[in-house]
Scaffold this active site. Sequence first.
Site, short mmCIF file in Angstrom:
data_model
loop_
_atom_site.label_atom_id
_atom_site.label_comp_id
_atom_site.label_asym_id
_atom_site.label_seq_id
_atom_site.Cartn_x
_atom_site.Cartn_y
_atom_site.Cartn_z
N LYS A 229 2.43 -3.29 7.12
CA LYS A 229 2.70 -3.46 5.69
C LYS A 229 4.14 -3.02 5.38
O LYS A 229 4.84 -3.64 4.58
CB LYS A 229 1.71 -2.66 4.83
N TYR B 266 -1.65 -0.55 10.84
CA TYR B 266 -1.78 -1.23 9.54
C TYR B 266 -0.60 -0.87 8.64
O TYR B 266 0.08 -1.75 8.09
CB TYR B 266 -3.10 -0.84 8.87
N THR C 187 0.82 -1.21 0.00
CA THR C 187 0.00 0.00 0.00
C THR C 187 0.85 1.27 0.00
O THR C 187 2.00 1.26 0.48
CB THR C 187 -0.89 -0.01 1.26
N ASP C 188 0.25 2.36 -0.46
CA ASP C 188 0.94 3.66 -0.40
C ASP C 188 1.01 4.20 1.03
O ASP C 188 1.75 5.14 1.30
CB ASP C 188 0.25 4.69 -1.32
N GLU C 189 0.25 3.55 1.96
CA GLU C 189 0.21 4.09 3.31
C GLU C 189 1.54 3.94 4.04
O GLU C 189 1.78 4.58 5.05
CB GLU C 189 -0.93 3.43 4.10
#
Length: 370
Positions: free
Chosen positions: A163, A159, A133-135
Amino acid sequence: MHSVLITGGAGFIGQNLVHAWRAARPGDQLVVLDALTYAANLRSLEPLIAGGQIKFVTGSINDADLVLRLFEEHRFTRVAHLAAESHVDRSIVDPEAFLQTNVLGTFTLLKAALDCWRASGTLELARFLHVSTDEVYGSLLPADPAFTETTPYRPNSPYAASKAASDHMVRAFVTTYGMPALITNCSNNYGPYQHPEKLIPLMIIHALEGKPLPIYGDGTNVRDWLHVSDHCEALMAVIDRGRIGETYNIGGGNERNNREVVGQICDAIDGAFSAEPGLASRFRSCPAAANLSCRSLMTFVTDRAGHDHRYAIDARKLADELGNRSSVRFEDGLRQTIRWYLDQETWWRDVTSGAYRDWIDKNYSFRIAV
Ligand code: NAD
Ligand code: TYD
């Protein structure tokens, strides 16, 4: 022809990827491994399972014996790894599950793949695609440039941190052991089969049921929305043609703040009710059934803890190297998605009522073994 393992294939993106892969590569053998957590839904895969077009295995990526048995039996040459705990709000309440699945589960899968590919001498032919993810990059200020593949990691939620940790482990396997892995970091997806805990389906369903539309904080947080079909195309391009050890950012180029997105959903639902009088009798609690706007349900609530302000993706590497670009305009994709939720009322009522869970337990609990 490849033997392919898709983990998390009963989740939102996973289901869409299974269908896209099946359609694009009919000769490949597909095995889906999924633990069937609350986020999973098998209804769309049922015909493929029944028709023998995919093999479905209920089980966890944390189960090293099961994962190894699957590798030995099916001799996978492609792994698309999507299994994860994926919801930021849940990670704030219960971060441990995120460490178990996202970090330790990814490690277990990497190790099984490496051991198997080394033992069979197929390391050079094989590919392991880690879907992230870009998060992991953290939060942008309004004027900051979009995330590139070299933006430093600064995860803010449990989260995102889980990741990020899994991305680092994949990278370490590439550098240390020569693992043929690639990483993708993608922006927010939307489209069919998304669990109603995420922003877009939650707002559609609440609007149809006449419930408040809870916008966190002042609603100025920005996400870069990508239709799930574009994500699936990009994933297949990266696993086919991407360079081992590289990261590819995937994004839609559709930056919108949450207030705008929710407003657009309301307007589209109002428009659908005007055009289709039958909707008013199906969804009597929806304001649009009484010729009022769904915008009347928009409610600003306490902000999410550590809420990232803005995500934006620079996807030029994917376009320049692999020729892949997103193609679905946000306004078109949103309208199609609303149409899907209008047409698939049984699907989301099952998911939100728990009836589906009972059905899964009755029908799939026996499929634990390989
Ligand atoms: P999802 O929550 O809808 O689905 C996750 C799936 O993984 C579920 O079917 C679940 O049962 C399965 N799963 C969970 N724990 C498991 C375990 N231990 N073993 C096997 N299966 C397990 O998630 P999604 O939105 O489809 O996301 C898929 C992947 O894409 C995730 O890795 C996520 O981090 C990543 N991603 C998602 C988005 C997005 O906007 N949804 C954006 C970028 C990246
Ligand atoms: P979400 O769909 O949970 O994805 P992510 O947190 O991974 O970006 O949320 C998208 C945005 O919508 C995020 O800024 C949080 C916000 N949001 C709300 O305002 N209300 C809600 O009820 C939810 C679920 C999200």
